[in-house]
Design a protein around this motif. Structure first.
Motif, mmCIF file in Angstrom:
data_model
loop_
_atom_site.group_PDB
_atom_site.id
_atom_site.type_symbol
_atom_site.label_atom_id
_atom_site.label_comp_id
_atom_site.label_asym_id
_atom_site.label_seq_id
_atom_site.Cartn_x
_atom_site.Cartn_y
_atom_site.Cartn_z
ATOM 1 N N GLU A 241 0.830 -1.212 0.000
ATOM 2 C CA GLU A 241 0.000 0.000 0.000
ATOM 3 C C GLU A 241 0.860 1.256 0.000
ATOM 4 N N GLU A 242 1.885 1.266 0.810
ATOM 5 C CA GLU A 242 2.733 2.455 0.886
ATOM 6 C C GLU A 242 3.545 2.628 -0.390
ATOM 7 N N GLY A 243 3.982 1.519 -0.969
ATOM 8 C CA GLY A 243 4.706 1.599 -2.228
ATOM 9 C C GLY A 243 3.835 2.141 -3.346
ATOM 10 N N ASN A 244 2.584 1.672 -3.401
ATOM 11 C CA ASN A 244 1.656 2.169 -4.420
ATOM 12 C C ASN A 244 1.389 3.657 -4.250
ATOM 13 N N TYR A 245 1.255 4.083 -3.000
ATOM 14 C CA TYR A 245 0.985 5.507 -2.760
ATOM 15 C C TYR A 245 2.192 6.365 -3.121
ATOM 16 N N GLN A 246 3.377 5.866 -2.814
ATOM 17 C CA GLN A 246 4.597 6.591 -3.184
ATOM 18 C C GLN A 246 4.688 6.760 -4.692
ATOM 19 N N ARG A 247 4.390 5.700 -5.418
ATOM 20 C CA ARG A 247 4.436 5.779 -6.882
ATOM 21 C C ARG A 247 3.366 6.730 -7.429
ATOM 22 N N SER A 248 2.192 6.726 -6.818
ATOM 23 C CA SER A 248 1.141 7.630 -7.280
ATOM 24 C C SER A 248 1.526 9.085 -7.050
ATOM 25 N N LEU A 249 2.215 9.366 -5.941
ATOM 26 C CA LEU A 249 2.690 10.728 -5.702
ATOM 27 C C LEU A 249 3.718 11.126 -6.756
ATOM 28 N N ASN A 250 4.644 10.217 -7.044
ATOM 29 C CA ASN A 250 5.665 10.517 -8.052
ATOM 30 C C ASN A 250 5.024 10.809 -9.411
ATOM 31 N N GLU A 251 4.040 9.995 -9.782
ATOM 32 C CA GLU A 251 3.379 10.197 -11.076
ATOM 33 C C GLU A 251 2.601 11.506 -11.098
ATOM 34 N N THR A 252 1.937 11.812 -10.002
ATOM 35 C CA THR A 252 1.150 13.051 -9.935
ATOM 36 C C THR A 252 2.032 14.268 -10.109
ATOM 37 N N TYR A 253 3.161 14.294 -9.411
ATOM 38 C CA TYR A 253 3.999 15.487 -9.473
ATOM 39 C C TYR A 253 4.832 15.553 -10.744
ATOM 40 N N HIS A 254 5.065 14.406 -11.359
ATOM 41 C CA HIS A 254 5.685 14.436 -12.682
ATOM 42 C C HIS A 254 4.721 15.056 -13.676
ATOM 43 N N GLU A 255 3.446 14.665 -13.594
ATOM 44 C CA GLU A 255 2.440 15.227 -14.489
ATOM 45 C C GLU A 255 2.242 16.719 -14.234
ATOM 46 N N MET A 256 2.275 17.103 -12.957
ATOM 47 C CA MET A 256 2.138 18.525 -12.645
ATOM 48 C C MET A 256 3.289 19.330 -13.233
ATOM 49 N N GLY A 257 4.494 18.766 -13.147
ATOM 50 C CA GLY A 257 5.642 19.468 -13.699
ATOM 51 C C GLY A 257 5.584 19.597 -15.206
ATOM 52 N N GLU A 258 5.039 18.563 -15.862
ATOM 53 C CA GLU A 258 4.988 18.566 -17.320
ATOM 54 C C GLU A 258 3.792 19.327 -17.881
ATOM 55 N N LYS A 259 2.696 19.395 -17.116
ATOM 56 C CA LYS A 259 1.470 19.989 -17.654
ATOM 57 C C LYS A 259 0.972 21.163 -16.806
ATOM 58 N N THR A 260 0.606 20.900 -15.556
ATOM 59 C CA THR A 260 -0.051 21.924 -14.741
ATOM 60 C C THR A 260 0.809 23.156 -14.556
ATOM 61 N N PHE A 261 2.056 22.954 -14.099
ATOM 62 C CA PHE A 261 2.918 24.105 -13.838
ATOM 63 C C PHE A 261 3.267 24.850 -15.116
ATOM 64 N N LYS A 262 3.435 24.105 -16.212
ATOM 65 C CA LYS A 262 3.734 24.769 -17.484
ATOM 66 C C LYS A 262 2.568 25.651 -17.919
ATOM 67 N N GLY A 263 1.347 25.207 -17.610
ATOM 68 C CA GLY A 263 0.189 26.005 -17.958
ATOM 69 C C GLY A 263 0.090 27.297 -17.175
ATOM 70 N N LEU A 264 0.759 27.333 -16.018
ATOM 71 C CA LEU A 264 0.737 28.549 -15.206
ATOM 72 C C LEU A 264 1.807 29.549 -15.626
#
Length: 299
Positions: A241-264
């Motif tokens: 469970e903790e490993g899955n959550y860690q990976r989901s955080l990594n994926e979320t913030y990678h996506e934010m860096g590539e898309k969300t933050f660039k949009g700002l």
């Protein structure tokens, strides 16, 4: 704003202190309050609340490991101390060393260690969980601290707590991972939560505070085996469970860096070069001259 209102404002700041930075926040609010006696009296309940919620760790005299200060570790007040002292100092349990200690919420120090006899009905499984937790910490956390508490009056109910801190003020960031699980062998369930706090403050102030709830049903093999085997299976489920959550955080913030933050961000001009803001007036004047030429040039 009167003194009480300033104390309340200071308390709110302290409760939101990033990992490892509460002393910095406290020093800042001291300048606002300008009354150390009132500040110390007013913030002690807040410091207690903060320390328990953040799983503050402390070195206990006579042990070679750190212990977690939390609500699960707290021992009911004996009534031997005065009210004011009880607010600043409370007694907690370190189940690993079978020791209780007094913790000073202001000085963040442990003292007066005393031997505690565990509940023989729950101690065997508690120790098995503890061994599995320490093995898990060694494999997945650089400086993690863990503890397993038996629930008084419920010999088949246990609380697992894990905390890992990383402070890097040189590079302007700090972080804390906390997780807590209730293992109920009567219900064959594990319920808990993961809390992550990260603070970046180089030329800015960005905080991440997230909570992830977990609810698991234990398979028969995890409750019918020996205590050691059962504990290992329970920690394997928690690790997944903790490993899955860690990976989901990594994926979320990678996506934010590539898309969300660039949009700002402000897009570059067609020249793909940054604007020289010192020459903006010149750009405007040139645009006006061009406009004037277009209107009157053929007259």
């Amino acid at each position: 704003m009167d003194a009480n209102e300033r104390i309340q404002a200071a308390s709110n700041f302290l409760l939101q202190s990033p990992p490892g930075e509460i002393n910095d926040v406290l020093n800042d609010v001291r300048n606002i309050i300008s009354d150390d006696d009132s500040l110390q009296h007013g913030i002690l309940p807040v410091l207690k609340e903060y320390n328990l919620a953040q799983f503050i760790t402390v070195d206990v005299p006579g042990t070679d490991h750190q212990s977690i200060v939390s609500e699960a570790a707290r021992i009911a007040a004996s009534g031997l101390r005065a009210e004011g002292e009880e607010q600043q100092q409370q007694r907690f349990l370190d189940p690993r060393s079978k020791t209780s200690f007094v913790f000073d919420h202001l000085a963040l120090e442990a003292s007066d260690p005393q031997t505690v006899e565990p509940d023989p009905e729950s101690e065997s499984f508690r120790q098995a969980l503890e061994t599995a937790v320490l093995s898990y910490l060694s494999a997945h956390f650089l400086d993690g601290v863990g503890a397993v508490f038996a629930t008084p009056g419920s010999p088949k109910r246990f609380v697992i707590q894990v905390v890992a801190n990383k402070y890097n003020p040189t590079n302007y960031w700090s972080g804390r991972w906390r997780s807590e699980y209730v293992v109920d062998l009567n219900e064959d369930t594990v319920t808990g939560k993961i809390l992550v706090n990260v603070h970046y403050y180089e030329q800015g102030n960005v905080q991440l505070a997230t909570t992830h709830n977990i609810s698991l049903t234990l398979p028969p093999a995890a409750v019918t085996s020996t205590p050691s085997a059962s504990a290992s299976k329970i920690l394997a489920l928690i690790a997944d469970e903790e490993g899955n959550y860690q990976r989901s955080l990594n994926e979320t913030y990678h996506e934010m860096g590539e898309k969300t933050f660039k949009g700002l961000r402000r897009a570059l001009p067609m020249t793909r070069q940054k604007i020289d803001w010192d020459k903006v007036l010149g750009y405007k004047l040139g645009a006006e001259l061009t406009s004037s030429k277009g209107v009157f040039g053929n007259s």
